[in-house]
Design a protein around this motif. Sequence first.
Motif, mmCIF file in Angstrom:
data_model
loop_
_atom_site.group_PDB
_atom_site.id
_atom_site.type_symbol
_atom_site.label_atom_id
_atom_site.label_comp_id
_atom_site.label_asym_id
_atom_site.label_seq_id
_atom_site.Cartn_x
_atom_site.Cartn_y
_atom_site.Cartn_z
ATOM 1 N N LEU A 154 -8.658 -5.527 -0.542
ATOM 2 C CA LEU A 154 -8.280 -6.285 -1.467
ATOM 3 C C LEU A 154 -8.016 -7.767 -1.271
ATOM 4 O O LEU A 154 -7.695 -8.410 -2.195
ATOM 5 N N GLY A 155 -8.098 -8.176 0.051
ATOM 6 C CA GLY A 155 -8.202 -9.458 0.465
ATOM 7 C C GLY A 155 -7.554 -9.528 1.557
ATOM 8 O O GLY A 155 -7.868 -8.699 2.625
ATOM 9 N N THR A 156 -7.197 -10.647 1.895
ATOM 10 C CA THR A 156 -6.801 -11.141 3.553
ATOM 11 C C THR A 156 -5.264 -11.857 3.594
ATOM 12 O O THR A 156 -5.137 -12.492 2.462
ATOM 13 N N LEU A 157 -4.667 -11.486 4.756
ATOM 14 C CA LEU A 157 -3.441 -12.435 4.868
ATOM 15 C C LEU A 157 -3.735 -13.305 5.931
ATOM 16 O O LEU A 157 -4.173 -12.704 7.101
ATOM 17 N N ARG A 158 -3.449 -14.531 5.786
ATOM 18 C CA ARG A 158 -3.718 -15.185 6.899
ATOM 19 C C ARG A 158 -2.387 -15.960 7.363
ATOM 20 O O ARG A 158 -1.664 -16.223 6.505
ATOM 21 N N ALA A 159 -2.059 -16.209 8.784
ATOM 22 C CA ALA A 159 -0.917 -16.644 9.213
ATOM 23 C C ALA A 159 -1.011 -17.391 10.411
ATOM 24 O O ALA A 159 -1.795 -16.986 11.402
ATOM 25 N N VAL A 160 -0.023 -18.423 10.478
ATOM 26 C CA VAL A 160 0.052 -19.203 11.806
ATOM 27 C C VAL A 160 1.472 -19.316 11.952
ATOM 28 O O VAL A 160 2.297 -19.537 11.020
ATOM 29 N N ALA A 161 1.850 -19.453 13.288
ATOM 30 C CA ALA A 161 3.157 -19.582 13.878
ATOM 31 C C ALA A 161 3.618 -21.218 13.626
ATOM 32 O O ALA A 161 2.871 -22.094 13.392
ATOM 33 N N ARG A 162 4.901 -21.168 13.617
ATOM 34 C CA ARG A 162 5.339 -22.654 13.286
ATOM 35 C C ARG A 162 4.841 -23.661 14.462
ATOM 36 O O ARG A 162 4.768 -22.916 15.780
ATOM 37 N N TRP A 163 4.578 -24.654 14.517
ATOM 38 C CA TRP A 163 4.174 -25.812 15.367
ATOM 39 C C TRP A 163 2.891 -25.306 15.936
ATOM 40 O O TRP A 163 2.261 -25.652 17.177
ATOM 41 N N PHE A 182 -5.569 -10.931 8.718
ATOM 42 C CA PHE A 182 -5.073 -9.493 8.610
ATOM 43 C C PHE A 182 -5.501 -9.051 7.104
ATOM 44 O O PHE A 182 -5.399 -9.560 6.394
ATOM 45 N N PRO A 183 -6.631 -7.946 7.275
ATOM 46 C CA PRO A 183 -7.142 -7.376 6.246
ATOM 47 C C PRO A 183 -6.050 -6.640 5.081
ATOM 48 O O PRO A 183 -5.155 -5.923 5.821
ATOM 49 N N ILE A 184 -6.170 -7.039 4.111
ATOM 50 C CA ILE A 184 -5.165 -6.425 2.984
ATOM 51 C C ILE A 184 -6.277 -5.213 2.197
ATOM 52 O O ILE A 184 -7.004 -5.641 1.810
ATOM 53 N N ARG A 185 -5.754 -3.952 2.558
ATOM 54 C CA ARG A 185 -6.625 -2.972 1.962
ATOM 55 C C ARG A 185 -5.593 -1.866 1.284
ATOM 56 O O ARG A 185 -4.288 -1.809 1.528
ATOM 57 N N TYR A 186 -6.318 -1.062 0.347
ATOM 58 C CA TYR A 186 -5.569 -0.059 -0.163
ATOM 59 C C TYR A 186 -6.436 1.097 0.006
ATOM 60 O O TYR A 186 -7.617 1.454 -0.632
ATOM 61 N N GLY A 187 -6.157 2.007 0.578
ATOM 62 C CA GLY A 187 -7.134 3.140 1.092
ATOM 63 C C GLY A 187 -8.341 2.624 1.583
ATOM 64 O O GLY A 187 -8.208 1.908 2.754
ATOM 65 N N VAL A 221 -0.349 -2.382 -1.041
ATOM 66 C CA VAL A 221 0.175 -1.447 -2.114
ATOM 67 C C VAL A 221 0.596 -2.246 -3.243
ATOM 68 O O VAL A 221 0.420 -2.061 -4.322
ATOM 69 N N VAL A 222 1.155 -3.469 -2.897
ATOM 70 C CA VAL A 222 1.601 -4.398 -4.166
ATOM 71 C C VAL A 222 0.471 -4.936 -4.965
ATOM 72 O O VAL A 222 0.508 -4.787 -5.999
ATOM 73 N N LEU A 223 -0.547 -5.309 -4.109
ATOM 74 C CA LEU A 223 -1.669 -5.812 -5.146
ATOM 75 C C LEU A 223 -2.340 -4.638 -5.854
ATOM 76 O O LEU A 223 -2.862 -4.943 -6.918
ATOM 77 N N HIS A 224 -2.245 -3.488 -5.053
ATOM 78 C CA HIS A 224 -3.105 -2.282 -5.984
ATOM 79 C C HIS A 224 -2.020 -2.146 -7.111
ATOM 80 O O HIS A 224 -2.680 -1.834 -8.108
ATOM 81 N N ALA A 225 -0.869 -1.905 -7.000
ATOM 82 C CA ALA A 225 0.214 -1.864 -8.303
ATOM 83 C C ALA A 225 -0.027 -2.916 -9.220
ATOM 84 O O ALA A 225 -0.023 -2.565 -10.276
ATOM 85 N N LEU A 226 -0.337 -4.225 -8.844
ATOM 86 C CA LEU A 226 -0.544 -5.272 -9.799
ATOM 87 C C LEU A 226 -1.713 -5.214 -10.394
ATOM 88 O O LEU A 226 -1.973 -5.393 -11.725
ATOM 89 N N SER A 227 -2.830 -4.397 -9.753
ATOM 90 C CA SER A 227 -4.183 -4.512 -10.600
ATOM 91 C C SER A 227 -4.065 -3.193 -11.503
ATOM 92 O O SER A 227 -4.561 -3.220 -12.710
ATOM 93 N N LEU A 228 -3.179 -2.362 -11.121
ATOM 94 C CA LEU A 228 -3.159 -1.133 -12.102
ATOM 95 C C LEU A 228 -2.158 -1.363 -13.382
ATOM 96 O O LEU A 228 -2.436 -1.152 -14.507
ATOM 97 N N ALA A 229 -1.199 -2.469 -12.936
ATOM 98 C CA ALA A 229 -0.577 -2.850 -14.149
ATOM 99 C C ALA A 229 -1.413 -3.649 -15.205
ATOM 100 O O ALA A 229 -1.237 -3.609 -16.587
ATOM 101 N N ALA A 230 -2.200 -4.514 -14.659
ATOM 102 C CA ALA A 230 -3.150 -5.243 -15.391
ATOM 103 C C ALA A 230 -4.119 -4.397 -16.252
ATOM 104 O O ALA A 230 -4.717 -4.597 -17.335
ATOM 105 N N GLU A 231 -4.760 -3.448 -15.297
ATOM 106 C CA GLU A 231 -5.409 -2.382 -16.172
ATOM 107 C C GLU A 231 -4.865 -1.731 -17.424
ATOM 108 O O GLU A 231 -5.286 -1.400 -18.519
#
Length: 150
Positions: A46-55, A37-42, A76-86
Amino acid sequence: MLQAMAGPLRLGYAEVLDGAGAAVATYGDRASNAATFPIRYGERSLGTLRAVARWGAPLTRDDERLLASLAVQLGVVLHALSLAAELQKARAGLVRAREVERARLSRDLHDGLGPSLAGIALGMDAAPPVDHAPGPVPPGVPRPTGHPGR
């Protein structure tokens, strides 16, 4: 945060990758058949979320919708973290600039004002004492043209 999300969703594996593909957070045992699942801000990726169900069971359509929604929130969280780092980086630059300016002012005062004041003090020591209140300047005595150091 990833662990708090993966437990209730009954995920066997979840991972957040940054824009360069490096793992930022991981939960569970790595699986190669993960849904992404793509992680985007606007418009910015910003990255990717990868997931698998149990078993290794496939994710349901509801799970996929929920994970896609979570990927938006992660953006939103990753964008906020990058703003805090900047912001932290900008603050550090500001502190550095202030210290450089403080050192420059100190150096200017030491190198410029100190010798000027010493010269004035020597000139005052060399001047004859005055026993009366100053009156008009006698002819032939030069008048001051400004302040020392200007």
